[in-house]
Design a protein around this motif. Structure first.
Motif, PDB file in Angstrom:
ATOM      1  N   ARG A 155       0.814  -1.213   0.000  1.00 29.37           N
ATOM      2  CA  ARG A 155       0.000   0.000   0.000  1.00 29.37           C
ATOM      3  C   ARG A 155       0.852   1.269   0.000  1.00 29.37           C
ATOM      4  O   ARG A 155       0.524   2.242  -0.682  1.00 29.37           O
ATOM      5  N   GLU A 156       1.963   1.247   0.737  1.00 34.31           N
ATOM      6  CA  GLU A 156       2.759   2.465   0.840  1.00 34.31           C
ATOM      7  C   GLU A 156       4.187   2.115   1.256  1.00 34.31           C
ATOM      8  O   GLU A 156       4.413   1.161   1.997  1.00 34.31           O
ATOM      9  N   VAL A 157       5.129   2.890   0.728  1.00 33.04           N
ATOM     10  CA  VAL A 157       6.533   2.772   1.132  1.00 33.04           C
ATOM     11  C   VAL A 157       7.066   4.176   1.360  1.00 33.04           C
ATOM     12  O   VAL A 157       6.907   5.049   0.518  1.00 33.04           O
ATOM     13  N   ASP A 158       7.712   4.376   2.509  1.00 31.07           N
ATOM     14  CA  ASP A 158       8.310   5.675   2.766  1.00 31.07           C
ATOM     15  C   ASP A 158       9.390   5.520   3.825  1.00 31.07           C
ATOM     16  O   ASP A 158       9.425   4.533   4.563  1.00 31.07           O
ATOM     17  N   CYS A 159      10.274   6.500   3.882  1.00 29.96           N
ATOM     18  CA  CYS A 159      11.311   6.539   4.904  1.00 29.96           C
ATOM     19  C   CYS A 159      10.833   7.436   6.034  1.00 29.96           C
ATOM     20  O   CYS A 159      10.405   8.568   5.791  1.00 29.96           O
ATOM     21  N   GLU A 160      10.895   6.921   7.261  1.00 31.36           N
ATOM     22  CA  GLU A 160      10.411   7.672   8.412  1.00 31.36           C
ATOM     23  C   GLU A 160      11.438   7.647   9.525  1.00 31.36           C
ATOM     24  O   GLU A 160      12.142   6.656   9.722  1.00 31.36           O
ATOM     25  N   ALA A 161      11.497   8.750  10.270  1.00 23.82           N
ATOM     26  CA  ALA A 161      12.404   8.839  11.405  1.00 23.82           C
ATOM     27  C   ALA A 161      12.095   7.733  12.396  1.00 23.82           C
ATOM     28  O   ALA A 161      10.933   7.355  12.599  1.00 23.82           O
ATOM     29  N   ALA A 162      13.145   7.188  13.020  1.00 26.53           N
ATOM     30  CA  ALA A 162      12.962   6.071  13.939  1.00 26.53           C
ATOM     31  C   ALA A 162      13.891   6.228  15.127  1.00 26.53           C
ATOM     32  O   ALA A 162      14.977   6.814  15.013  1.00 26.53           O
ATOM     33  N   PRO A 163      13.490   5.718  16.299  1.00 27.02           N
ATOM     34  CA  PRO A 163      14.370   5.777  17.477  1.00 27.02           C
ATOM     35  C   PRO A 163      15.587   4.869  17.288  1.00 27.02           C
ATOM     36  O   PRO A 163      15.587   3.966  16.441  1.00 27.02           O
ATOM     37  N   HIS A 164      16.607   5.092  18.090  1.00 30.68           N
ATOM     38  CA  HIS A 164      17.874   4.362  17.959  1.00 30.68           C
ATOM     39  C   HIS A 164      17.672   2.855  18.047  1.00 30.68           C
ATOM     40  O   HIS A 164      18.351   2.093  17.361  1.00 30.68           O
ATOM     41  N   ARG A 165      16.762   2.401  18.904  1.00 29.28           N
ATOM     42  CA  ARG A 165      16.605   0.964  19.106  1.00 29.28           C
ATOM     43  C   ARG A 165      16.040   0.253  17.880  1.00 29.28           C
ATOM     44  O   ARG A 165      16.141  -0.968  17.762  1.00 29.28           O
ATOM     45  N   ARG A 167      16.781   1.331  14.605  1.00 30.79           N
ATOM     46  CA  ARG A 167      17.541   1.653  13.400  1.00 30.79           C
ATOM     47  C   ARG A 167      19.019   1.417  13.645  1.00 30.79           C
ATOM     48  O   ARG A 167      19.431   0.969  14.725  1.00 30.79           O
ATOM     49  N   ARG A 168      19.794   1.722  12.641  1.00 32.76           N
ATOM     50  CA  ARG A 168      21.235   1.537  12.758  1.00 32.76           C
ATOM     51  C   ARG A 168      21.931   2.856  12.478  1.00 32.76           C
ATOM     52  O   ARG A 168      21.776   3.827  13.193  1.00 32.76           O
ATOM     53  N   ARG A 169      22.684   2.927  11.398  1.00 30.47           N
ATOM     54  CA  ARG A 169      23.527   4.099  11.139  1.00 30.47           C
ATOM     55  C   ARG A 169      22.728   5.350  10.806  1.00 30.47           C
ATOM     56  O   ARG A 169      23.105   6.467  11.178  1.00 30.47           O
ATOM     57  N   LEU A 170      21.643   5.208  10.080  1.00 35.14           N
ATOM     58  CA  LEU A 170      20.869   6.343   9.581  1.00 35.14           C
ATOM     59  C   LEU A 170      19.749   6.712  10.553  1.00 35.14           C
ATOM     60  O   LEU A 170      19.296   5.871  11.331  1.00 35.14           O
ATOM     61  N   PRO A 171      19.252   7.959  10.486  1.00 29.71           N
ATOM     62  CA  PRO A 171      18.228   8.398  11.444  1.00 29.71           C
ATOM     63  C   PRO A 171      16.811   7.948  11.083  1.00 29.71           C
ATOM     64  O   PRO A 171      15.852   8.392  11.701  1.00 29.71           O
ATOM     65  N   PHE A 172      16.674   7.099  10.084  1.00 31.76           N
ATOM     66  CA  PHE A 172      15.348   6.675   9.630  1.00 31.76           C
ATOM     67  C   PHE A 172      15.377   5.194   9.260  1.00 31.76           C
ATOM     68  O   PHE A 172      16.445   4.576   9.141  1.00 31.76           O
ATOM     69  N   VAL A 173      14.178   4.650   9.066  1.00 36.92           N
ATOM     70  CA  VAL A 173      14.020   3.324   8.472  1.00 36.92           C
ATOM     71  C   VAL A 173      13.051   3.452   7.304  1.00 36.92           C
ATOM     72  O   VAL A 173      12.234   4.376   7.252  1.00 36.92           O
ATOM     73  N   GLN A 174      13.147   2.529   6.374  1.00 35.40           N
ATOM     74  CA  GLN A 174      12.205   2.502   5.259  1.00 35.40           C
ATOM     75  C   GLN A 174      11.116   1.487   5.579  1.00 35.40           C
ATOM     76  O   GLN A 174      11.400   0.305   5.781  1.00 35.40           O
ATOM     77  N   GLU A 175       9.871   1.963   5.643  1.00 31.65           N
ATOM     78  CA  GLU A 175       8.750   1.109   6.021  1.00 31.65           C
ATOM     79  C   GLU A 175       7.954   0.694   4.781  1.00 31.65           C
ATOM     80  O   GLU A 175       7.603   1.531   3.945  1.00 31.65           O
TER      81      GLU A 175
END
Length: 256
Positions: A155-165, A167-175
């Motif tokens: 339905r949808e794909v986007d990159c969103e900010a995520a807490p440290h726990r 994610r890894r190197r980048l400040p977001f994850v792709q959902e």
């Protein structure tokens, strides 16, 4: 060098220009990005402090209860030391670097580009932007295929900010957000969210959020409290490709 040519060049008029030519703009994270940077001298001689390339995408985050988009540099690469570009001179600089393994794929709202810049002292820095089409790896493709084979539609794909726990190197994850449109999970699950934390082409960590559909008053209260959501983490490898669909099926049956 006239005073006016120097003054105009400082604000970008008659200054050096840059153009990046990519060998291939269809890539998988981990592939080599190659090509050449073409610099065209302007009306005057200019000193270039450096040429750099950046791989950039954007992601969504909340600020003051509003959703905003911010850019994120996934990787930066310095191509040259200081040099001088003469008036009307043409210079080509070849390059090659590895596209970071955590580069998001070009699905949904996600866009990825290579930005080229020249650092010029006391002048507006010229730049160039080239979009690339990032495709999923074989392992990611196999997992996405397994999800759709089980009756889910993307339905949808986007990159969103995520807490440290999460994610890894980048400040977001792709959902990746799926809904069940057929099969045994239609009517049982509201949605399935998938996040890939790729570590290599042969191994991938995956976050799953299974959102069950309320079926009664108790389930409705659970939904209001977000108790209907189950968060899971699993790892798949290339050796498990033939088993991915069955592995995912058992997980969804257990938590739906």
């Amino acid at each position: 060098m006239s005073f006016f040519d120097k003054m105009f060049a400082s604000v970008g008029i008659g200054a050096a220009k840059v153009d990046t030519i990519l060998t291939n703009d269809r890539l998988i994270a981990g592939d080599d990005v190659s090509g050449k940077v073409v610099i065209l001298g302007g009306k005057i001689e200019q000193e270039i402090d450096e040429i750099y390339l950046k791989v950039i995408t954007s992601y969504e985050r909340e600020r003051d209860d509003k959703k905003i988009r911010e850019e994120c540099v996934i990787g930066k690469y310095r191509l040259t030391d200081r040099f001088t570009i003469r008036a009307n001179e043409k210079r080509e600089v070849p390059f090659s670097f590895e596209l970071p393994i955590d580069t998001p794929v070009s699905y949904g709202k996600t866009r990825v580009w290579v930005e080229t810049g020249l650092d010029i002292k006391n002048a507006i820095d010229p730049s160039d932007r080239d979009y690339i089409d990032v495709h999923p790896s074989t392992l990611m493709s196999q997992f996405l295929n397994a999800v759709t084979d089980l009756g889910f539609r993307l339905r949808e794909v986007d990159c969103e900010a995520a807490p440290h726990r999460l994610r890894r190197r980048l400040p977001f994850v792709q959902e990746f957000e799926f809904i069940a449109t057929k099969g045994e999970f239609r009517g049982r699950l509201d949605e399935l969210e998938v996040v890939f934390l790729e570590t290599s082409h042969d191994r991938m960590d995956i976050l799953l959020q299974v959102d069950r559909r309320p079926t009664g008053l108790g389930s409705l209260f659970s939904e209001m409290l977000n108790l209907d959501e189950t968060n899971l983490r699993l790892t798949v490898t290339s050796a498990e490709i033939p088993l991915i669909k069955e592995k995912l099926l058992q997980i969804l049956r257990k938590h739906s």
